[in-house]
Motif scaffolding. Sequence first.
Motif, PDB file in Angstrom:
ATOM      1  N   TYR A  43      16.080   5.885  -6.706  1.00 37.21           N
ATOM      2  CA  TYR A  43      17.417   6.089  -6.197  1.00 37.21           C
ATOM      3  C   TYR A  43      17.560   5.149  -5.000  1.00 37.21           C
ATOM      4  CZ  TYR A  43      21.505   7.842  -4.015  1.00 37.21           C
ATOM      5  OH  TYR A  43      22.751   7.889  -3.472  1.00 37.21           O
ATOM      6  N   ASP A  80      18.723   3.899 -10.095  1.00 38.30           N
ATOM      7  CA  ASP A  80      19.288   5.177 -10.522  1.00 38.30           C
ATOM      8  C   ASP A  80      20.375   5.498  -9.505  1.00 38.30           C
ATOM      9  OD1 ASP A  80      19.668   7.585 -11.728  1.00 38.30           O
ATOM     10  OD2 ASP A  80      17.874   8.529 -10.907  1.00 38.30           O
ATOM     11  N   THR A 127      22.797   2.092 -12.748  1.00 37.84           N
ATOM     12  CA  THR A 127      23.510   3.069 -13.579  1.00 37.84           C
ATOM     13  C   THR A 127      24.946   3.292 -13.118  1.00 37.84           C
ATOM     14  OG1 THR A 127      22.638   4.879 -12.229  1.00 37.84           O
ATOM     15  CG2 THR A 127      21.392   4.295 -14.193  1.00 37.84           C
ATOM     16  N   SER A 501      19.346   8.465 -16.356  1.00 34.36           N
ATOM     17  CA  SER A 501      17.934   8.054 -16.351  1.00 34.36           C
ATOM     18  C   SER A 501      17.216   8.456 -17.640  1.00 34.36           C
ATOM     19  CB  SER A 501      17.223   8.653 -15.141  1.00 34.36           C
ATOM     20  OG  SER A 501      17.420  10.047 -15.091  1.00 34.36           O
ATOM     21  N   TYR A 504      17.502   4.646 -19.653  1.00 35.79           N
ATOM     22  CA  TYR A 504      17.510   3.326 -18.998  1.00 35.79           C
ATOM     23  C   TYR A 504      16.415   2.421 -19.516  1.00 35.79           C
ATOM     24  CZ  TYR A 504      13.565   4.561 -15.896  1.00 35.79           C
ATOM     25  OH  TYR A 504      12.333   4.900 -15.393  1.00 35.79           O
ATOM     26  N   HIS A 542      13.116  15.039 -15.618  1.00 36.74           N
ATOM     27  CA  HIS A 542      13.347  13.721 -16.185  1.00 36.74           C
ATOM     28  C   HIS A 542      12.546  13.484 -17.456  1.00 36.74           C
ATOM     29  CE1 HIS A 542      13.428   9.465 -16.769  1.00 36.74           C
ATOM     30  NE2 HIS A 542      12.183   9.310 -16.376  1.00 36.74           N
TER      31      HIS A 542
END
Length: 833
Positions: A43, A80, A127, A501, A504, A542
Amino acid sequence: MRDKYDFTAIESKWQKIWEEENAFTTTDDQSREKYYVLEMFPYPSGKLHMGHVRNYSIGDVVARFKKMKGCNVLHPMGWDSFGLPAENAAIKHGIHPFTWTNSNINDMRDQLKSLGLSYDWDREVATCKPDYYRWMQWIFIQFYKKGLAYKKDNPVNWCPDCQTVLANEQVVDGCCERCHTPVTKKHLSQWYLKITDYADRLLANLDDLPGWPDKVKSMQRNWIGRSEGAEVTFTIDGSGKDLVVFTTRPDTLFGVTYMVLAPEHPYVKELTAGTEYEAAVNAYVDACAHKSELERTSLTKEKTGEFIGKYAVNPVNGEKIPIYISDYVMMDYGTGAIMAVPAHDQRDFEFAKAFGLDIIPVVDVPDVDLDNLTEAAAAEGIMINSGKYTGMNNKDAIRKITEDLEAAGKGKKTINYKLRDWLISRQRYWGTPIPMVYCEKCGWVPEDEKNLPVLLPTDVEFTGKGDSPLTTSATFRKCTCPKCGGEAEREIDTMDTFLDSSWYFLRYCDAHNEEQAFDPAKVNYWMNVDQYIGGVEHAILHLMYARFFQMVLHDLGLCEAEEPFKNLLTQGMVIKGYTDSEGNYVKAKMSKSLGNVVSPAEIQAKYGSDTARLFILFAAPPEKELDWSDEGVEGSYRFLNRVYRLVFEYIESIRGDEREFAEPVCSNEADKSLNYMLNATIKKVEEDAGGRFNFNTAIASIMELVNEMYKYKQHAEMNLPLFNKAIETLLTVLNPFTPHLTEEMWNQLGHEDRLYAKSWPVYDESALVKDEIEIIVQINGKLKDKFLMPNNSSKEDTEKAARELEKVKEATEGKNIVKVIVIPNRIVNFVVR
RNA sequence: GCCGGUGUGGCGGAAUUGGCAGACGCGCCGGAUUCAAAAUCCGGUGAUGGCGACAUCGUGUGGGUUCGAGCCCCACCACCGGUACCA
């Protein structure tokens, strides 16, 4: 030369050269063996922390090593970049989330580049950019078309602080995973993805992932929570209604003494309406509704509940049993109703005690006094008080009763999962708009794929209060129905960023495709990811969502691989000791509030990136916690300077000499020993860094080589071709760990080519065969002596030589040698009495 | 409760297949170099006893298998992580 090398100049020099040479740009070369190494993308908070450095250093060693081994390596990086912090910055500082995010991405990209990481930056994705979320929306629509996305009115987890709903996976101990505010329940109409359809596959496929840590697999198994049992149908006396329950213990049916419904169960209202019980029941239901998840699921609290005035009929014996409501039964597991067997279930036992209900044992559990139960007897045993099943083993009874119920149409074998569908709506601005449109006539309709992306509007107010910020846009909401062309309204919630995510890694395979999310041919070449690396905190969220996506996309025919990540490495946290308020020295994860943070930038400034990388890889094996030590960093820096001096002094010493060396000939013991060492190092580093990912021991063996070279230089007669080979081997095997310094020294040696592009050295098997082997001599399994034997000496010769040793003679004198164990090339053990 | 993991010097950690316990690094001690210091180079460093060669003990605890166990088996203890009124 200088004592210390100039890392600042060297590192920026080579980072620039690698960029100019497109050193790490990857092409889809089908003729070469591919290797896809991926680290979890960050992030973009704006600042790199040590956890990032650890994660990306590990990935970079793997990528550089595989490249040297001749693989076509894909090693991408991206962002992200949707999520709450950007929006909070907008609320606080009035900066638009896009501006804030973009500037953070630029800062962080520079920081990553300063570490010398071998990424193919041409494939970078973010993203939050329309060229990415366009395909996110497209994928969502494919889910919808396949019946895997639906909108439902449900009580949901609500974080009052973040002002948004949360997925089950984002609620930790009853609190919001992000801000730790206690989560409340709210009734809202929200979008869900049907991950429960894949529960079985998500569970079963785990067995086919030997390259995943057991820990992560077990966490996912726990989360999916499969349990086998049966659904049993009771009838409600006088109403003709059926009441279905789920149980894992159908064998205890004869011990059912009451039933319990969840307070939210739809029957509760109908069954009590207009009765004398209505008021009390409503009061109880109301009280439950106002409790937080935390209060409600607390194990320690007393059992509470209300009788609803109705009775159910037990299908196996026709007994009438009272029906209660209680908050120890959850609406969202099983059927929201249970049959209660206080003799054999602890919760039911506590409830029965509190309400004075009957306790009837039906399984004779060994070593338990069934007449004076102090707690439920949950163990296995022989059936009693159970009609024709009496006398059976309770395990057999489970099967038999289930079969009989099924035959009578009163039940069936069922598998239940704890996993719930994935709630993906978020009442936030900074996320992918859900591409759905509501039309009065047609209902919910997906946006026409030709019109994607549904862009985030810019005329939005950020207040942090009320509904989704998208409602404040003058233009966003109004649209035309893609089906009938009439007036319609857009969905105003955005997607959970965990969707972004979840695929990706597929977009990296074809990052700039404007026609489709990705070209299946490209994805089929690169997938699956050979090595995925990231923090264990993503073990459930995730990593399960990404597996779910991969399976759905596979089922849609978009990619061959069914699992996204073949091998997974979960790196441990970076911790550091500090003195707490009571004066104790404790270790904890680096955090601002504890004041034990070391920033990558300060380490890079003081010692350089190579030292930072080396230390972080050397201090611990990757999956364990890494105990940060300032002295340890100092030691890594010392080692690199030792390498620098060794190579530089060598370069100075041969200045002007012929640089082309023939294959070395080793004539004496010192030469042979150095030659052995350098070949053993190649082998060791290859196995440790390339095979089992123990970078710490790989580095240790390189340190041993350097120590050996210093000794050789000091004591032995210099064999230049050999020493040259040792120098070059050293730089090559060290290159994946500390690419800048080694590349510089390689260049200083006069080489025109680049170390990063070189092949991994092949070790010479014959150099690893020693002439003489040290044999261990034991008496009764205890070390007594050592001696040298020619390699591959026979068992007999070895034993004979061992018997000749002074110490052996002494130790065996006057005693009886009962047995002799000889393992040639290794050990002789005399068993003596 | 259930599931998974870890336990080795002063510290971080090695020991990959049952075969020299403690590689490598940190720290500490000593020496060389220096007017001195830093830096560097060399050597030592598990514990106990002994001037010493050496001896005894030693991988959380107790037992077992084996010629031989940090590693395998049984029982237990401590700590860490996940999960949980999940029927």
